[in-house]
Design a protein around this motif. Structure first.
Motif, short mmCIF file in Angstrom:
data_model
loop_
_atom_site.label_atom_id
_atom_site.label_comp_id
_atom_site.label_asym_id
_atom_site.label_seq_id
_atom_site.Cartn_x
_atom_site.Cartn_y
_atom_site.Cartn_z
N LEU A 251 41.87 -32.84 -24.16
CA LEU A 251 42.21 -31.46 -24.25
C LEU A 251 41.34 -30.60 -25.25
CD1 LEU A 251 45.71 -31.83 -24.65
CD2 LEU A 251 44.63 -32.08 -22.16
N PRO A 252 40.67 -29.34 -24.60
CA PRO A 252 40.10 -28.44 -25.31
C PRO A 252 40.87 -27.60 -26.92
CG PRO A 252 41.49 -27.35 -23.46
CD PRO A 252 41.43 -28.82 -22.91
N GLU A 253 40.08 -27.49 -26.99
CA GLU A 253 40.53 -26.76 -28.08
C GLU A 253 39.88 -25.80 -28.77
OE1 GLU A 253 38.74 -29.57 -31.16
OE2 GLU A 253 39.98 -30.70 -31.56
N ILE A 254 40.47 -24.80 -29.82
CA ILE A 254 40.10 -23.04 -29.67
C ILE A 254 38.84 -23.10 -29.78
CG2 ILE A 254 40.55 -22.86 -32.51
CD1 ILE A 254 41.79 -20.00 -29.65
N GLN A 255 38.07 -24.11 -30.69
CA GLN A 255 36.67 -24.00 -30.82
C GLN A 255 35.44 -24.27 -29.77
OE1 GLN A 255 38.80 -26.47 -32.39
NE2 GLN A 255 38.49 -26.11 -34.40
N TRP A 298 33.09 -30.38 -17.68
CA TRP A 298 32.93 -30.36 -18.57
C TRP A 298 32.73 -30.78 -19.55
CZ3 TRP A 298 28.53 -31.10 -21.08
CH2 TRP A 298 27.90 -32.15 -22.15
N TYR A 299 32.90 -29.33 -20.06
CA TYR A 299 32.23 -28.71 -21.62
C TYR A 299 33.91 -29.14 -22.81
CZ TYR A 299 32.49 -25.26 -25.80
OH TYR A 299 32.55 -25.03 -26.41
N LEU A 300 35.04 -27.89 -21.49
CA LEU A 300 36.17 -28.35 -22.28
C LEU A 300 37.11 -29.75 -22.72
CD1 LEU A 300 37.94 -25.21 -20.02
CD2 LEU A 300 36.79 -25.24 -22.41
N SER A 301 36.72 -30.79 -21.72
CA SER A 301 37.22 -32.32 -22.03
C SER A 301 36.14 -32.65 -23.28
CB SER A 301 37.02 -32.54 -21.06
OG SER A 301 35.90 -33.33 -20.13
N GLY A 302 35.67 -32.44 -23.59
CA GLY A 302 34.32 -33.41 -24.60
C GLY A 302 33.82 -32.24 -25.83
N SER A 303 32.78 -32.33 -26.72
CA SER A 303 32.46 -31.50 -27.62
C SER A 303 32.34 -30.28 -26.87
CB SER A 303 30.48 -32.70 -27.53
OG SER A 303 30.20 -31.11 -29.41
N SER A 304 32.84 -29.26 -28.34
CA SER A 304 32.61 -28.01 -28.46
C SER A 304 31.30 -27.21 -29.05
CB SER A 304 33.38 -27.76 -29.29
OG SER A 304 33.31 -28.23 -30.67
N ARG A 305 29.99 -28.02 -29.25
CA ARG A 305 29.04 -27.98 -29.00
C ARG A 305 28.24 -26.49 -28.83
NH1 ARG A 305 24.55 -32.22 -31.52
NH2 ARG A 305 25.52 -32.80 -29.14
N THR A 306 27.23 -26.18 -29.30
CA THR A 306 26.84 -25.00 -28.05
C THR A 306 26.02 -26.11 -27.35
OG1 THR A 306 26.53 -23.57 -30.43
CG2 THR A 306 24.92 -22.83 -28.16
N LEU A 307 25.23 -27.18 -27.61
CA LEU A 307 25.05 -28.02 -26.65
C LEU A 307 25.57 -27.97 -25.26
CD1 LEU A 307 21.93 -30.46 -28.30
CD2 LEU A 307 21.23 -28.38 -26.86
#
Length: 525
Positions: A251-255, A298-307
Motif C-alpha cells: 500500500l502507498p505511504e505518505i513518502q 505501479w509507483y504507489l504500490s512499490g518504492s517511493s524512490r525518485t527513480l
C-alpha cells in the motif's frame, strides 16, 4: 477561470533557442567527474565490464552477475567509452549515453505532444521536461531509466500519429515498444504499453500488425539469445525483474506523495489544469491519462524512490502540454514569475557558494564548505567563470521576454538549466571531491599486499564493488563457509573494533564522510 479559448498570436519560440537550451541542459555536468556512489558507479561499472571482459549478454559488476537491469543502455555506454576513449576517460565517455538517450527523449516527447495536441504543445513539452525537478539528477548520471523513457516517448509519438490516421506511426510505435524492454526491462515495457491500444481504437489492423511485426523481434532478441546461451542467468534475471516490477507490492505511504509532489513539479499541477480545460473532450487526453494512471498505480504500490516516479513523467508532461496555450494570462504570469524568482534565488546561492570556496567569503559559509570537504581547494578556469557569467547574464536578459504562450515554460526550463549548469561549473570539483571513491581505493590498493589473492567482503554496496573494480581492478569474494580468505574488506560506521581472530591493517573513508568507514583486516594465523 484558469483557461480561456483565445487565438494565440504570440511570437514563435526560435528553434535555435530550444536546441541551445536542451544542449546545455543535457551536457552540463555529464562529464568532468568520477563515478559517484550509487547508480552512477553501478552502471558505469557494468559498461566497463562489458568492454574489458566481454560480458555483452548479461550485466556483471566486478565479474559477478547483476540481475537488476537490462543491458541496452550499457551496450551503448560501452561503445561510447571505447569510441571516445582517446578523448575522454571511460566513465565520462560512457556517461554520454545518458545525454544521447536524453536527447532522444526530448525529441520524441516533442513529437508525441505535437501529434496529440498540436505545434504549440510540441514546443512546450521539451521545455516542461527540462524544467521537471525529478528528471534533473537521473538525466545527468549513468542511468538506464532514461533509455526506457526515450523509447517509451518514441512509442507515444508513433501512437499519436496512428490516432491521426498516419500508418507510418506504426514504425515508431513498434520500435519504441520493442526497444523499451531491453532498455529498462518490464518497467520500460509498462511505460510503452499504455499507447499500444492506439491502433485498436482506430481499428487500424494494418498499423497494429506492423507494430507487432517490428516490436516482437526487438523485444525478444536479447531474451532468446541469453536463454540459449545461459538459461540459469535468464531465469535469475526474469525472476528478479518480475519481483521488482509486479504491481502487488504493498500500500502507498505518505513518502510516496511527498516524493511525487516535488519530483513531478511543475508538470503535476499543469497536468491537472490540462485535464480540467479538456474535461468536455476526454478522448483528447485518453491515452496520456491512461498512461498516467497505469504508472501511478505501479509507483504507489512499490518504492517511493525518485527513480520510481520517472515512468509517470512522460504521460504527465503530455497532459500538462494540453492546457498550456489555453492558460489565462494571470495564471500564466504567476507561474512565470514564480519560476523566475525561485531560480534567481537558488542561482544566487550557487554563486554565493562559489565565492565562499574561492574567496573565503562569506566566512561562515566558507567554513561549512571546508568542513564538508576538508583539504579541497578550488581553482576556477577562466573558461568556467566566463561560461557561468554568460549563462547568468542570459538569464537576466530573459526576464524581458515578450508575453507568449511559451514564456513561462521557457523560464522554468532556462531556470533549471541555469541552476544545474552553475552547480556543474562552480561546485562540481567540490562535489566530486566528496563523492568519488578514487582516493580511498588508491589508499587501499597501496595497503593491500600484492600476494593477497582472496579478499572477502562484508556490507559493501554494488556501487562500492563497481568502484573497486573500476579504479583498481580489486575484486572481492562473498563470505562463504567453505572459503577462508586471509583478508577481508568491511564497510561500516566509525569506532569499529576488529573481532577476535582478525587484525585491522588499514582504515579509510571519503573526505567529509562522517558515517562510512572502510576497514581492511587480516586473519590471524
Amino acid at each position: 477561470m484558469l483557461f480561456g479559448s483565445y487565438q494565440d498570436n504570440s511570437p514563435r519560440l526560435p528553434t535555435l533557442v530550444l536546441l541551445l537550451l536542451a544542449g546545455i541542459y543535457l551536457l552540463a555536468g555529464i562529464t568532468g567527474h568520477d563515478p559517484w556512489k550509487g547508480e552512477d558507479a553501478v552502471h558505469i561499472g557494468i559498461a566497463h565490464d562489458i568492454l574489458t571482459r566481454g560480458n555483452w549478454l548479461f550485466p556483471h559488476i566486478a565479474g559477478e552477475p547483476w540481475p537488476h537491469t537490462a543491458p541496452l543502455y550499457h551496450w551503448v555506454a560501452a561503445l561510447l567509452g571505447h569510441t571516445l576513449g582517446g578523448l575522454l576517460e571511460f566513465h565520462n565517455a560512457a556517461r554520454l549515453a545518458t545525454a544521447l538517450f536524453g536527447a532522444l527523449y526530448l525529441f520524441a516527447l516533442a513529437g508525441a505532444a505535437r501529434a496529440f495536441h498540436g505545434a504549440t504543445a510540441g514546443r512546450a513539452a521539451p521545455l516542461l521536461a527540462i524544467g521537471t525537478l525529478g528528471l534533473l539528477l537521473p538525466i545527468h548520471e549513468a542511468q538506464p531509466a532514461i533509455a526506457g523513457l526515450a523509447f517509451a516517448a518514441l512509442a507515444y509519438w508513433g501512437g499519436g500519429l496512428i490516432l491521426q490516421g498516419k500508418t507510418h506511426g506504426a514504425l515508431l510505435l513498434g520500435a519504441g515498444l520493442g526497444l523499451a524492454f531491453p532498455a529498462h526491462g518490464l518497467v520500460g515495457l509498462l511505460m510503452a504499453l499504455a499507447i499500444l491500444p492506439a491502433p485498436i481504437f482506430r481499428r487500424d489492423w494494418k498499423s497494429l500488425g506492423l507494430t507487432l511485426a517490428i516490436a516482437l523481434p526487438l523485444m525478444t532478441a536479447w531474451p532468446l539469445l541469453l536463454a540459449n546461451h545461459s538459461p540459469e542467468l535468464w531465469a535469475e534475471w526474469w525472476q528478479n525483474e518480475s519481483a521488482e516490477a509486479t504491481l502487488a507490492r504493498g500500500l502507498p505511504e505518505i513518502q510516496h506523495f511527498e516524493q511525487l509532489i516535488w519530483a513531478a513539479w511543475p508538470v503535476l499541477p499543469l497536468a491537472f489544469l490540462g485535464c480540467w480545460t479538456h474535461r468536455h473532450h476526454v478522448n483528447k487526453l485518453a491515452v496520456p491519462f491512461f498512461g498516467t494512471l497505469l504508472t501511478l498505480v505501479w509507483y504507489l504500490s512499490g518504492s517511493s524512490r525518485t527513480l520510481a516516479i520517472l515512468p509517470m513523467l512522460l504521460p504527465l508532461t503530455l497532459l500538462a502540454t494540453a492546457g498550456i496555450e489555453y492558460m489565462r494570462r494571470g495564471v500564466a504570469n504567476a507561474f512565470n514569475w514564480f519560476g523566475v524568482i525561485t531560480f534567481t534565488f537558488f542561482s544566487a546561492l550557487v554563486w554565493l557558494g562559489a565565492s565562499a570556496q574561492a574567496l573565503d567569503w562569506p566566512p561562515k559559509i566558507a567554513g561549512n564548505f571546508r568542513k564538508l570537504a576538508p583539504g579541497h581547494e578550488v581553482d576556477y578556469s577562466l573558461f568556467a567563470l566566463a561560461f557561468a557569467v554568460t549563462l547568468t547574464v542570459a538569464w537576466m536578459l530573459s526576464w524581458r521576454l515578450p508575453r507568449a504562450t511559451w514564456r513561462a515554460s521557457l523560464h522554468w526550463a532556462a531556470g533549471t538549466t541555469l541552476m544545474w549548469a552553475l552547480v556543474a561549473t562552480l561546485w562540481l570539483s567540490w562535489i566530486d571531491y566528496g563523492k568519488s571513491y578514487r582516493p580511498v581505493i588508491a589508499s587501499l590498493r597501496a595497503a593491500l599486499p600484492a600476494e593477497a589473492s582472496c579478499l572477502e567482503r562484508k556490507s559493501l554496496s554494488a556501487g562500492q564493488l563497481a568502484s573497486l573494480d573500476y579504479f583498481a581492478g580489486i575484486r572481492t569474494q562473498a563470505v562463504a563457509p567453505e572459503r577462508k580468505c586471509a583478508w577481508r574488506l568491511i564497510a561500516e560506521g566509525k569506532n569499529r573494533k576488529s573481532p577476535a581472530g582478525w587484525t585491522e591493517r588499514w582504515q579509510g573513508h571519503r573526505p567529509g564522510d562522517r558515517d562510512e568507514r572502510w576497514y581492511l583486516e587480516q586473519r590471524n594465523e
